[in-house]
Write an enzyme that holds these catalytic residues in place. Structure first.
Site, short mmCIF file in Angstrom:
data_model
loop_
_atom_site.label_atom_id
_atom_site.label_comp_id
_atom_site.label_asym_id
_atom_site.label_seq_id
_atom_site.Cartn_x
_atom_site.Cartn_y
_atom_site.Cartn_z
N HIS A 81 -44.28 -47.11 12.65
CA HIS A 81 -45.38 -47.15 11.68
C HIS A 81 -46.06 -45.80 11.51
O HIS A 81 -46.91 -45.63 10.64
CB HIS A 81 -46.41 -48.19 12.08
CG HIS A 81 -47.47 -47.72 13.05
ND1 HIS A 81 -47.18 -47.09 14.23
CD2 HIS A 81 -48.83 -47.80 13.00
CE1 HIS A 81 -48.31 -46.83 14.86
NE2 HIS A 81 -49.32 -47.22 14.15
N GLY A 82 -45.72 -44.83 12.35
CA GLY A 82 -46.36 -43.52 12.26
C GLY A 82 -45.74 -42.63 13.32
O GLY A 82 -44.60 -42.86 13.73
N SER A 83 -46.52 -41.67 13.79
CA SER A 83 -45.96 -40.73 14.76
C SER A 83 -46.24 -41.15 16.20
O SER A 83 -45.40 -40.97 17.07
CB SER A 83 -46.56 -39.34 14.53
OG SER A 83 -46.50 -39.00 13.17
N LEU A 141 -57.15 -41.08 3.75
CA LEU A 141 -56.72 -41.09 2.35
C LEU A 141 -56.18 -39.69 2.09
O LEU A 141 -56.87 -38.72 2.36
CB LEU A 141 -57.93 -41.40 1.47
CG LEU A 141 -57.69 -41.74 0.00
CD1 LEU A 141 -58.95 -42.40 -0.56
CD2 LEU A 141 -57.34 -40.55 -0.84
N GLU A 142 -54.95 -39.61 1.62
CA GLU A 142 -54.31 -38.29 1.54
C GLU A 142 -53.62 -38.09 0.20
O GLU A 142 -52.93 -38.98 -0.30
CB GLU A 142 -53.29 -38.17 2.68
CG GLU A 142 -52.72 -36.78 2.85
CD GLU A 142 -52.00 -36.62 4.20
OE1 GLU A 142 -52.69 -36.56 5.23
OE2 GLU A 142 -50.76 -36.58 4.22
N PRO A 195 -46.67 -42.56 7.55
CA PRO A 195 -47.55 -41.40 7.45
C PRO A 195 -47.31 -40.41 8.58
O PRO A 195 -46.97 -40.82 9.70
CB PRO A 195 -48.96 -42.00 7.58
CG PRO A 195 -48.79 -43.47 7.67
CD PRO A 195 -47.37 -43.77 7.96
N GLY A 196 -47.50 -39.14 8.27
CA GLY A 196 -47.52 -38.12 9.31
C GLY A 196 -48.96 -37.94 9.79
O GLY A 196 -49.79 -38.85 9.63
N ASP A 231 -57.37 -54.30 14.88
CA ASP A 231 -57.44 -54.06 13.43
C ASP A 231 -56.31 -54.81 12.74
O ASP A 231 -55.22 -54.28 12.50
CB ASP A 231 -57.35 -52.56 13.13
CG ASP A 231 -57.82 -52.26 11.71
OD1 ASP A 231 -58.18 -53.21 10.98
OD2 ASP A 231 -57.84 -51.08 11.34
#
Lengths: 477, 136
Positions: free
Chosen positions: A400-402, A204-205, A374-375, A95
């Site tokens: 980049h994240g968790s 989307l949050e 992001p979480g 991706d």
């Protein structure tokens, strides 16, 4: 932790050069003591394997969200010398320019009494999940323009504001894009999917800023406590996936042609200066631009809906920033005291440029780049700033994240989607997805603690916490 | 013939076994469809597409075949129901199915690509076994 690994500082570890044969540089990764337990042997070996690639500079690097990936581990960073180095799709991922952006709104929690309603409206408006179709019909020429100009092209088509462009990494369009190296098949996949969210960990949050750690930087970034924000995480969809698939085959042959010895077939690569390497770079940059346009179109859909639902002005929802996660880019970095042009691969990692970099919008140059982490659906996301420490240690990179710690199949065995959604609702979080399995697979406990991952990069000095955001409503693809 | 999902932290890892190569390829196509669309009902096919793939070895052949199938699912909105394949040095045949319908087929997750990571295609006493990862 493997006993060959040396601890450098509280959060920094080194993989010695004899960990796997042929390593050209050591490995370095960032993990707190608690997170060290989550490190998979496969990810460690992948990190060491990356260190065998020609032209790699200083270290093969792993961020605290590291986990087992394809070629490079997820959370892997590698910088390569312009003359002796290589480029590898295994260092970018399927991706291309999967990334995340954040917009602010003038709203507060009390302004959205019906969170379920707005999430349902967003779910209807933003095409989501497998089989979803674009709200716009692109011609081949439109697509070519998008591959060249990225977010700027989307804004020119009416999807956004001019002010969005400088708030995107690379101004929303990487130079060096060569649409001619994007295959007909990739184009066929890209035309019906532009402006769609995708699936898996894409989301989307709607969030609220519930803690500010650095008031001055938060003010510079345009965020304040209690403010409603929207985070959008998605990538280049089938177009980018096809570009990766197509060029992997070409680069597999090129690896042999250029006599490059690899410990792992997934690290297929070619010299940066070779025709095959340049073709992949051109196609990858074009895919990255498509991804920026994709996020831009979704942003527009979100803003339009907020304008309609809450009578706010479109211009009152500025983009804080947009960062790429999966990309290889030409950047200037200081290596052994000399500033040089290097190709930085970030595979599940975020650029985190510190203060003073010319690539940043003027207003952010004194404080460093906004970094958006992001979480998971039930855990906090964070806004951070890039640091000089990142420039010195990680080629201007951070997590980049968790990072996942549990498989999708075991997640589904633990809890049903209904149970996860109900538990989230009890915490005041609305979740919506095309199917219940998607919710179960992305349950908060399948990820490392976002707070611990973010604290690790903060403590290691490779980015610094500015604000924390609490989820209120989320759409999963 | 059997399709079994194995543990993998980030992606979908499948073990597929079948008595012959043609069945193995068909089953691997069904495994990909199951990942994309979840458990969907069998329906009489209404559309048919030819499918072809080549590869330097069997591993590349299966990756290329599944990549072709993934392409058909995304561009033609094909939900596969039945494979008729001839597998040798290359693969050719048809895949029949129905068109995507969110009400019936939205139970899975998108696949970004077919991975060489941990890929193995081996002969067994009873036929063939494939272990493959779908990158999601």
């Amino acid at each position: 932790m493997n006993d060959q690994i040396h601890k450098i500082t509280n959060n920094e570890w080194e993989i010695p050069m004899d960990f796997v044969p042929g390593m050209r540089v050591p490995g370095r990764f960032f993990l707190s003591e608690n997170l060290a337990e989550t490190l998979e042997d496969g990810a460690l070996t992948q990190l060491a394997n990356v260190a065998t690639l020609p032209g790699i500079l200083r270290y093969s690097l792993g961020m605290p969200d590291i986990h087992w990936g394809y070629g490079f581990p997820i959370g892997g960073v590698g910088a390569f010398d312009a003359e002796t180095g290589v480029i590898s799709p295994g260092g970018v991922g399927f991706d291309i320019n999967c990334g995340v952006r954040m917009i602010t709104t003038p709203l507060h929690v009390s302004d959205i009494p019906d969170m379920k309603g707005i999430i349902e409206d967003l779910f209807t408006a933003v095409p989501t999940g497998v089989g979803s179709k674009s709200p716009i019909r692109l011609s081949q020429n439109d697509l070519s323009s998008m591959l060249e100009d990225g977010a700027k092209n989307a804004v020119e088509m009416g999807y956004g504001m001019a002010g969005d462009i400088p708030r995107c990494e690379e101004n929303g369009a990487m130079g060096g894009a060569q649409p001619e190296h994007v295959s007909k098949k990739a184009r066929q996949r890209g035309i019906p999917q532009c402006g769609t969210l995708g699936s898996g960990n894409h989301f989307l949050e709607i969030q609220v800023i519930d803690d500010i750690a650095d008031e001055a930087t938060a003010k510079t970034f345009g965020v304040s406590e209690g403010q409603i924000c929207v985070m959008i995480h998605c990538g280049s969809r089938g177009l980018g996936h096809q570009v990766c698939t197509d060029h992997l085959q070409i680069l597999e042959s090129a690896t042999k042609k250029y006599g490059i010895e690899l410990p792992d077939r997934q690290l297929a690569c070619a010299p940066l200066s070779s025709p095959e390497g340049e073709a992949y770079f051109g196609a990858m940059a074009a895919s990255a631009n498509y991804a920026w346009a994709n996020r831009q179109i979704i942003t527009h859909i979100v803003r339009e809906l907020f304008v309609k639902k809450f009578q706010v002005d479109y211009e009152e929802m500025p983009l804080v920033y947009d960062v790429a996660h999966n990309v290889a880019k030409w950047e200037e970095h200081e290596v052994d005291g000399l500033r040089q042009k290097v190709c930085v691969h970030r595979k599940g990692a975020t650029r985190a440029f510190g203060p003073g970099r010319a690539e940043l919008p003027h207003e952010f140059r004194a404080c460093g780049q906004p970094v958006i982490i992001p979480g998971s659906m039930g855990t906090s996301s964070y806004l951070l700033a890039g640091t000089q420490g990142a420039m010195e240690k990680t080629f201007g990179s951070t997590c980049h994240g968790s990072g996942r710690v549990k498989s999708r199949s075991s997640a589904k065995k633990c809890q049903t989607g209904e149970e996860v959604a109900h538990a989230l609702l009890e915490q005041g979080i609305i979740v919506r997805a095309p199917n219940q399995a998607a919710i179960a697979e992305e349950a908060p406990d399948v990820y490392k603690s976002s707070s611990e991952v973010v604290q690790t990069v903060h403590d290691a000095g490779i980015s610094r916490i500015v604000a924390r955001l609490r989820p209120l409503g989320v759409i999963k693809g | 013939m059997a399709i079994e999902e194995l543990e993998h932290t980030a992606d979908i890892r499948m073990r597929i076994s079948a008595p012959d190569l043609s069945s193995l390829f068909s089953e691997s196509g069904s495994a990909l469809a199951k990942t994309l669309y979840g458990d969907y009902p069998f329906e009489t096919p209404t559309v048919s597409f030819s499918i072809e793939a080549e590869g330097k070895d069997r591993e590349e052949l299966i990756v290329n075949f599944l990549s072709e199938l993934l392409f058909l699912t995304e561009t033609e909105y094909l939900v596969p129901q039945k494979f008729t394949l001839t597998v040798g040095d290359s693969v050719s045949g048809t895949v029949e199915g129905v068109l995507f319908d969110r009400k019936k087929h939205a139970g899975g997750t998108g696949v970004k690509g077919i991975s060489y990571s941990g890929l193995s295609l081996t002969g067994t006493k009873t036929g063939y076994e494939l272990i493959i990862i779908f990158d999601i």
